[in-house]
Design a protein around this motif. Structure first.
Motif, PDB file in Angstrom:
ATOM      1  N   UNK A  13       6.555  65.855  -6.370  1.00 59.03           N
ATOM      2  CA  UNK A  13       5.344  66.244  -7.080  1.00 59.03           C
ATOM      3  C   UNK A  13       4.232  65.235  -6.818  1.00 59.03           C
ATOM      4  N   UNK A  14       3.023  65.697  -6.988  1.00 59.71           N
ATOM      5  CA  UNK A  14       1.871  64.820  -6.813  1.00 59.71           C
ATOM      6  C   UNK A  14       2.016  63.594  -7.725  1.00 59.71           C
ATOM      7  N   UNK A  15       1.695  62.441  -7.167  1.00 60.15           N
ATOM      8  CA  UNK A  15       1.846  61.196  -7.895  1.00 60.15           C
ATOM      9  C   UNK A  15       3.180  60.511  -7.662  1.00 60.15           C
ATOM     10  N   UNK A  16       4.081  61.217  -7.049  1.00 60.13           N
ATOM     11  CA  UNK A  16       5.405  60.670  -6.793  1.00 60.13           C
ATOM     12  C   UNK A  16       5.459  59.832  -5.532  1.00 60.13           C
ATOM     13  N   UNK A  17       6.660  59.405  -5.188  1.00 60.70           N
ATOM     14  CA  UNK A  17       6.876  58.527  -4.044  1.00 60.70           C
ATOM     15  C   UNK A  17       7.988  59.054  -3.149  1.00 60.70           C
ATOM     16  N   UNK A  18       7.856  58.744  -1.888  1.00 54.77           N
ATOM     17  CA  UNK A  18       8.888  59.026  -0.901  1.00 54.77           C
ATOM     18  C   UNK A  18       8.923  57.863   0.081  1.00 54.77           C
ATOM     19  N   UNK A  35       5.263  53.158  14.571  1.00 53.94           N
ATOM     20  CA  UNK A  35       4.350  53.756  13.605  1.00 53.94           C
ATOM     21  C   UNK A  35       4.700  55.162  13.229  1.00 53.94           C
ATOM     22  N   UNK A  36       3.873  55.698  12.365  1.00 50.45           N
ATOM     23  CA  UNK A  36       4.044  57.062  11.884  1.00 50.45           C
ATOM     24  C   UNK A  36       2.761  57.838  12.100  1.00 50.45           C
ATOM     25  N   UNK A  37       2.938  59.066  12.536  1.00 47.64           N
ATOM     26  CA  UNK A  37       1.817  59.946  12.792  1.00 47.64           C
ATOM     27  C   UNK A  37       2.102  61.272  12.102  1.00 47.64           C
ATOM     28  N   UNK A  38       1.044  62.010  11.810  1.00 45.57           N
ATOM     29  CA  UNK A  38       1.247  63.291  11.177  1.00 45.57           C
ATOM     30  C   UNK A  38       0.882  64.413  12.121  1.00 45.57           C
ATOM     31  N   UNK A  39       1.520  65.551  11.955  1.00 46.80           N
ATOM     32  CA  UNK A  39       1.388  66.657  12.895  1.00 46.80           C
ATOM     33  C   UNK A  39      -0.008  67.246  12.871  1.00 46.80           C
ATOM     34  N   UNK A  40      -0.524  67.465  11.679  1.00 46.03           N
ATOM     35  CA  UNK A  40      -1.833  68.073  11.548  1.00 46.03           C
ATOM     36  C   UNK A  40      -2.890  67.131  12.134  1.00 46.03           C
ATOM     37  N   UNK A  41      -4.018  67.702  12.530  1.00 44.17           N
ATOM     38  CA  UNK A  41      -5.088  66.888  13.105  1.00 44.17           C
ATOM     39  C   UNK A  41      -4.579  66.156  14.344  1.00 44.17           C
ATOM     40  N   UNK A  64      -2.000  53.146  -0.766  1.00 38.94           N
ATOM     41  CA  UNK A  64      -0.924  54.016  -1.268  1.00 38.94           C
ATOM     42  C   UNK A  64       0.340  53.924  -0.420  1.00 38.94           C
ATOM     43  N   UNK A  65       0.181  53.760   0.884  1.00 41.36           N
ATOM     44  CA  UNK A  65       1.327  53.687   1.790  1.00 41.36           C
ATOM     45  C   UNK A  65       1.484  52.255   2.286  1.00 41.36           C
ATOM     46  N   UNK A  66       2.737  51.885   2.524  1.00 41.49           N
ATOM     47  CA  UNK A  66       3.027  50.571   3.083  1.00 41.49           C
ATOM     48  C   UNK A  66       4.016  50.720   4.221  1.00 41.49           C
ATOM     49  N   UNK A  67       3.655  50.173   5.370  1.00 37.62           N
ATOM     50  CA  UNK A  67       4.544  50.206   6.521  1.00 37.62           C
ATOM     51  C   UNK A  67       5.160  48.833   6.700  1.00 37.62           C
ATOM     52  N   UNK A  68       6.415  48.811   7.085  1.00 40.32           N
ATOM     53  CA  UNK A  68       7.112  47.562   7.348  1.00 40.32           C
ATOM     54  C   UNK A  68       8.137  47.815   8.437  1.00 40.32           C
ATOM     55  N   UNK A  71      12.810  44.010  12.701  1.00 40.54           N
ATOM     56  CA  UNK A  71      12.995  43.913  14.152  1.00 40.54           C
ATOM     57  C   UNK A  71      14.463  43.788  14.535  1.00 40.54           C
ATOM     58  N   UNK A  72      15.243  43.155  13.693  1.00 44.07           N
ATOM     59  CA  UNK A  72      16.670  43.003  13.989  1.00 44.07           C
ATOM     60  C   UNK A  72      17.380  44.354  13.991  1.00 44.07           C
ATOM     61  N   UNK A  73      16.868  45.274  13.211  1.00 45.31           N
ATOM     62  CA  UNK A  73      17.472  46.612  13.124  1.00 45.31           C
ATOM     63  C   UNK A  73      16.675  47.653  13.909  1.00 45.31           C
ATOM     64  N   UNK A  74      15.582  47.209  14.548  1.00 42.49           N
ATOM     65  CA  UNK A  74      14.722  48.145  15.294  1.00 42.49           C
ATOM     66  C   UNK A  74      14.334  49.335  14.433  1.00 42.49           C
ATOM     67  N   UNK A  75      13.982  49.045  13.217  1.00 43.66           N
ATOM     68  CA  UNK A  75      13.692  50.091  12.245  1.00 43.66           C
ATOM     69  C   UNK A  75      12.324  49.870  11.607  1.00 43.66           C
ATOM     70  N   UNK A  76      11.603  50.959  11.442  1.00 44.08           N
ATOM     71  CA  UNK A  76      10.308  50.926  10.767  1.00 44.08           C
ATOM     72  C   UNK A  76      10.398  51.805   9.528  1.00 44.08           C
ATOM     73  N   UNK A  77       9.746  51.352   8.480  1.00 42.39           N
ATOM     74  CA  UNK A  77       9.787  52.036   7.195  1.00 42.39           C
ATOM     75  C   UNK A  77       8.368  52.411   6.761  1.00 42.39           C
ATOM     76  N   UNK A  78       8.278  53.496   6.024  1.00 40.47           N
ATOM     77  CA  UNK A  78       6.998  53.871   5.435  1.00 40.47           C
ATOM     78  C   UNK A  78       7.235  54.221   3.966  1.00 40.47           C
ATOM     79  N   UNK A  79       6.738  53.390   3.091  1.00 42.41           N
ATOM     80  CA  UNK A  79       6.812  53.658   1.665  1.00 42.41           C
ATOM     81  C   UNK A  79       5.540  54.387   1.254  1.00 42.41           C
ATOM     82  N   UNK A  80       5.705  55.552   0.690  1.00 46.22           N
ATOM     83  CA  UNK A  80       4.583  56.420   0.356  1.00 46.22           C
ATOM     84  C   UNK A  80       4.525  56.569  -1.158  1.00 46.22           C
ATOM     85  N   UNK A  81       3.506  56.025  -1.760  1.00 44.72           N
ATOM     86  CA  UNK A  81       3.327  56.081  -3.217  1.00 44.72           C
ATOM     87  C   UNK A  81       2.102  56.912  -3.563  1.00 44.72           C
TER      88      UNK A  81
END
Length: 118
Positions: A13-18, A35-41, A64-68, A71-81
């Motif tokens: 729901x709006x206001x939530x996090x993923x 990084x992260x990109x979105x399909x639209x636009x 609202x969003x935080x990327x981190x 490197x040891x895990x070759x993983x990127x995260x996106x916290x979406x608030x």
């Protein structure tokens, strides 16, 4: 070659996090930005992070969003608030890697759906 596995996304729901995560495997040496990109636009940038941690965000997600990355895990995260209905989209993970000729190669994930209900 680089293989990419995305996880996360879903319905909120709006206001939530993923949170989204993206793990690169295979030829992971010389990975540059992730990084992260979105399909639209036409796959607009959402957020990216360089190998030394410098971040870049689309204006619409700043604060609202935080990327981190881990490197040891070759993983990127996106916290979406504080998600908004207009954040609804398919989000793609992108991994840049230097090849043997020092040229940038881009690798893309399959995409993960984020749906925000009002």
């Amino acid at each position: 070659q680089v293989q990419i596995m995305e996880s996360g996304g879903g319905l909120v729901q709006a206001g939530g996090s993923l949170s989204l995560s993206c793990e690169a495997s295979g030829s992971t040496s010389r990975i540059n930005a992730m990084g992260w990109y979105r399909k639209t636009v036409d796959r607009a940038l959402v957020a990216s992070i360089s190998s030394n941690g410098r971040t870049n965000y689309a204006n619409s997600v700043k604060g609202r969003f935080t990327i981190s990355r881990d490197n040891a895990k070759n993983t990127v995260y996106l916290q979406m608030n504080d998600l908004k209905p207009e954040d609804t989209d398919t989000y793609y993970c992108n991994v840049e890697r230097f090849d043997r000729w020092n040229q940038i190669r881009n690798y893309w994930g399959q995409g993960t759906q984020v749906t925000v209900s009002s």
